[in-house]
Design a protein around this motif. Sequence first.
Motif, PDB file in Angstrom:
ATOM      1  N   SER A   5      76.544-102.956  18.055  1.00 59.32           N
ATOM      2  CA  SER A   5      75.933-102.882  19.381  1.00 59.32           C
ATOM      3  C   SER A   5      76.041-101.475  19.942  1.00 59.32           C
ATOM      4  O   SER A   5      75.103-100.954  20.539  1.00 59.32           O
ATOM      5  CB  SER A   5      76.608-103.865  20.338  1.00 59.32           C
ATOM      6  N   SER A   6      77.201-100.871  19.750  1.00 63.08           N
ATOM      7  CA  SER A   6      77.410 -99.513  20.219  1.00 63.08           C
ATOM      8  C   SER A   6      76.451 -98.542  19.538  1.00 63.08           C
ATOM      9  O   SER A   6      75.908 -97.634  20.172  1.00 63.08           O
ATOM     10  CB  SER A   6      78.857 -99.099  19.969  1.00 63.08           C
ATOM     11  N   ALA A   7      76.222 -98.732  18.244  1.00 62.07           N
ATOM     12  CA  ALA A   7      75.311 -97.868  17.495  1.00 62.07           C
ATOM     13  C   ALA A   7      73.880 -98.023  18.008  1.00 62.07           C
ATOM     14  O   ALA A   7      73.152 -97.038  18.153  1.00 62.07           O
ATOM     15  CB  ALA A   7      75.379 -98.185  16.006  1.00 62.07           C
ATOM     16  N   TYR A   8      73.466 -99.262  18.303  1.00 60.78           N
ATOM     17  CA  TYR A   8      72.123 -99.491  18.851  1.00 60.78           C
ATOM     18  C   TYR A   8      71.942 -98.780  20.187  1.00 60.78           C
ATOM     19  O   TYR A   8      70.932 -98.133  20.430  1.00 60.78           O
ATOM     20  CB  TYR A   8      71.851-100.986  19.043  1.00 60.78           C
ATOM     21  N   LEU A   9      72.935 -98.907  21.057  1.00 62.51           N
ATOM     22  CA  LEU A   9      72.852 -98.239  22.352  1.00 62.51           C
ATOM     23  C   LEU A   9      72.781 -96.728  22.188  1.00 62.51           C
ATOM     24  O   LEU A   9      72.022 -96.054  22.871  1.00 62.51           O
ATOM     25  CB  LEU A   9      74.049 -98.630  23.232  1.00 62.51           C
ATOM     26  N   HIS A  10      73.574 -96.202  21.264  1.00 58.72           N
ATOM     27  CA  HIS A  10      73.569 -94.762  21.013  1.00 58.72           C
ATOM     28  C   HIS A  10      72.203 -94.291  20.514  1.00 58.72           C
ATOM     29  O   HIS A  10      71.703 -93.242  20.938  1.00 58.72           O
ATOM     30  CB  HIS A  10      74.664 -94.398  20.021  1.00 58.72           C
ATOM     31  N   GLU A  11      71.585 -95.072  19.629  1.00 58.92           N
ATOM     32  CA  GLU A  11      70.260 -94.730  19.122  1.00 58.92           C
ATOM     33  C   GLU A  11      69.214 -94.707  20.236  1.00 58.92           C
ATOM     34  O   GLU A  11      68.262 -93.937  20.187  1.00 58.92           O
ATOM     35  CB  GLU A  11      69.822 -95.731  18.050  1.00 58.92           C
ATOM     36  N   MET A  12      69.400 -95.552  21.242  1.00 59.45           N
ATOM     37  CA  MET A  12      68.460 -95.603  22.366  1.00 59.45           C
ATOM     38  C   MET A  12      68.776 -94.550  23.425  1.00 59.45           C
ATOM     39  O   MET A  12      68.092 -94.444  24.430  1.00 59.45           O
ATOM     40  CB  MET A  12      68.472 -96.993  23.006  1.00 59.45           C
ATOM     41  N   GLY A  13      69.848 -93.787  23.210  1.00 55.78           N
ATOM     42  CA  GLY A  13      70.211 -92.749  24.165  1.00 55.78           C
ATOM     43  C   GLY A  13      71.002 -93.275  25.345  1.00 55.78           C
ATOM     44  O   GLY A  13      71.075 -92.631  26.391  1.00 55.78           O
ATOM     45  N   ILE A  14      71.616 -94.440  25.205  1.00 56.94           N
ATOM     46  CA  ILE A  14      72.398 -95.044  26.290  1.00 56.94           C
ATOM     47  C   ILE A  14      73.869 -94.813  25.989  1.00 56.94           C
ATOM     48  O   ILE A  14      74.419 -95.370  25.024  1.00 56.94           O
ATOM     49  CB  ILE A  14      72.080 -96.548  26.417  1.00 56.94           C
ATOM     50  N   ASP A  15      74.504 -93.988  26.812  1.00 51.63           N
ATOM     51  CA  ASP A  15      75.931 -93.707  26.621  1.00 51.63           C
ATOM     52  C   ASP A  15      76.804 -94.808  27.211  1.00 51.63           C
ATOM     53  O   ASP A  15      77.849 -95.137  26.686  1.00 51.63           O
ATOM     54  CB  ASP A  15      76.304 -92.375  27.269  1.00 51.63           C
ATOM     55  N   HIS A  16      76.394 -95.324  28.356  1.00 49.97           N
ATOM     56  CA  HIS A  16      77.126 -96.405  29.003  1.00 49.97           C
ATOM     57  C   HIS A  16      76.162 -97.191  29.889  1.00 49.97           C
ATOM     58  O   HIS A  16      75.086 -96.719  30.216  1.00 49.97           O
ATOM     59  CB  HIS A  16      78.294 -95.861  29.824  1.00 49.97           C
ATOM     60  N   PHE A  17      76.558 -98.379  30.255  1.00 52.76           N
ATOM     61  CA  PHE A  17      75.752 -99.189  31.156  1.00 52.76           C
ATOM     62  C   PHE A  17      76.691-100.013  32.019  1.00 52.76           C
ATOM     63  O   PHE A  17      77.875-100.175  31.706  1.00 52.76           O
ATOM     64  CB  PHE A  17      74.775-100.090  30.392  1.00 52.76           C
TER      65      PHE A  17
END
Length: 135
Positions: A5-17
């Motif tokens: 999940s962390s890798a997916y967020l990183h690929e989308m440019g999302i550092d935190h939410f």
Amino acid sequence: MSPQSSAYLHEMGIDHFQLRHPERLAGYTPSELILPESCQLLLVSDHLPVSQTATLFENILKAMNLTLAQAAHIYPHQLASLGQHQLNWLWFAGCEPLSSLENTHVLTSESLTLLDGDNQRKRALWQQIRQYQSS
């Protein structure tokens, strides 16, 4: 969070939410909000300071001899989750003061958007700050 999940967020440019309304999730139990030890001022506001309001916030902090590293922002509903802290200042900007914390100076003002460019409102905030600093 899983590594995938962390890798997916990183690929989308999302550092935190952050969920805006976590209490709406079934079975949600709020975790205790822990502030860094360096945090001296907590801004409680419905709006996160960005762009022009972030600049205003930083200028007010400088006038108080504080830095951005010594301040944090939370939304009003998060205040109930606040754990141990070293706060000196609790600032409610554009929202009703929900409570006061022991050993903190409580400031109230209009939202940062309304403060920006309004010298009378900024003066009223500055008077509150000076009142606490002189005591």
